[in-house]
Design a protein around this motif. Structure first.
Motif: not given
Length: 400
Positions: A56-60, A372-374, A391-392
């Motif tokens: 889960p990416l928490g809304g990113a 890329a996760v922002w 973020e990752r």
């Protein structure tokens, strides 16, 4: 069963839809298997899918991994002293005439050991990786003789084999004329000696040149491009940076992947690029560092529907830029790109500039799982912040 399922995110697929140039899928999920994307869709559409790992990416927001399609990453030393000279008013040409510029980096690069060059280049590469880059083009060009250029390209190959990033090696065969060199003999050596060796060893996937009054002529560049084609290597060109030398039209005539810089591009050059599918690579870091005032004609590129890419141009003299998102910001602030154009410039359009559009640049089934996760609230922030880090970063399906 898939390897990974990324959930609770908003995805910029970079596949345009009517009214949405970024192809945003909100409340999305991404399926990954064996390093490739297998599914992108709304989270509800992928509910019940089995995966070995659910993340889960928490809304990113998720974008394709950034693509830096123009760098000179392998070199020795710095040119910090020249930075001070510029602040005192010296021009690019004056610094070069005084023995600075590319020549000073060539000397520093020659003086450094292979280990030193690897360590320095690896540190710069790691900075780009931290910034979300998953694909990076690296040029040679600071050797200026066959043996030295081969040394640099072998360093690029070592980096490609040891770092979690896709590296695209480019032979910058005609970068600068060594001081005191016989011009005709130098061009002959680089084209007839160096280029065939590089092609035979598979050390580069494209060939580049600097076509400008202080560098190489149309005739010299054309000869290089014809030789590159004979060896099955596509070309790209540093063009129209300091003057309108009609380099963009020359590049287009040879079906170049890209023409880069383009501050002095004219309408004939833009039209030729559009017809050839040659990508315009804008380099705002060099524009900023050199304190140039003539901007690339972005409206002209838009009107002719030329793809616009953005790159860091990381190099020691004119663009010591190590933060890819900063290049996106500068493209917006200095050149007037929209945030959407800047994002496309370091993803889908940069992929086209490297001839890799079938592999990277968009988030679609079958493409490499480079992401890329922002941690941002809206995509426009990618053109807004100065030096934003993801973020990752996921390369070939795995966090790196």
């Amino acid at each position: 069963m898939w390897d990974r399922l990324l959930t609770d995110c908003h995805v910029l697929t970079m596949v345009p839809t009517p009214g949405d140039p970024l192809g945003v899928v909100r409340n999305a999920a991404i399926g990954i298997h064996e390093g490739r994307i297998v599914r992108v869709g709304r989270r509800t559409e992928l509910a019940g899918t089995r995966a070995a790992e659910v993340v889960p990416l928490g809304g990113a927001f998720v974008t394709p991994g950034l693509i830096d399609c123009h760098t000179h990453l392998v070199f020795g030393g710095t040119r910090a002293a020249e930075h001070a000279m510029r602040r005192a008013g010296a021009t690019y040409e004056e610094i070069a005439a005084a023995g600075g510029g590319i020549a000073s980096t060539v000397r520093a690069t020659a003086a450094a050991s292979v280990t030193e060059l690897l360590d320095q280049s690896r540190a710069r590469l790691h900075a780009l990786i931290r910034g979300g880059v998953t694909t990076v083009e690296i040029k040679s060009g600071y050797g200026l003789d066959p043996a030295s250029e081969l040394r640099l390209l072998n360093i690029v190959r070592t980096l490609a084999r040891s770092e979690p990033v896709r590296i695209v090696p480019t032979l910058l065969a005609l970068h600068a004329l060594p001081q005191g060199a016989d011009r005709a003999a130098f061009v002959e050596r680089m084209i007839e000696d160096l280029l065939p060796t590089v092609a035979r060893l598979g050390l580069a996937t494209s060939v580049d040149a600097f076509c400008e009054g202080i560098a190489f002529t149309h005739a010299e560049t054309e000869r290089l491009f014809e030789a590159a084609a004979a060896h099955g290597l596509p070309v790209r060109l540093h063009a129209e940076q300091l003057s309108n030398s009609n380099g963009a039209a020359l590049a287009a005539r040879h079906q170049a992947l890209s023409a880069d810089h383009l501050e002095h591009l004219d309408e004939a050059g833009a039209a030729a690029m559009a017809a050839a599918g040659t990508v315009a690579v804008l380099l705002p870091g060099a524009f900023y560092t050199l304190r140039e005032t003539k901007r690339p004609p972005v409206d002209l590129l838009r009107r002719h529907k030329v793809r616009i890419a953005v790159a860091s141009d990381c190099n020691p003299g004119t663009s010591p830029c190590l933060v890819p998102q900063l290049a996106m910001n500068m493209a917006c602030t200095l050149f007037g790109l929209t945030p959407e154009e800047a994002i496309a410039g370091m993803t889908v359009n940069a992929a086209h500039a490297l001839g890799l559009a079938g592999e990277v640049g968009t988030l679609q089934p079958g493409k490499a799982a480079d992401l890329a996760v922002w941690r941002i609230a809206e995509p426009q922030e990618l053109g807004y912040w100065l030096g934003l880090m993801p973020e990752r970063r996921i390369f070939r399906g795995q966090d790196q």
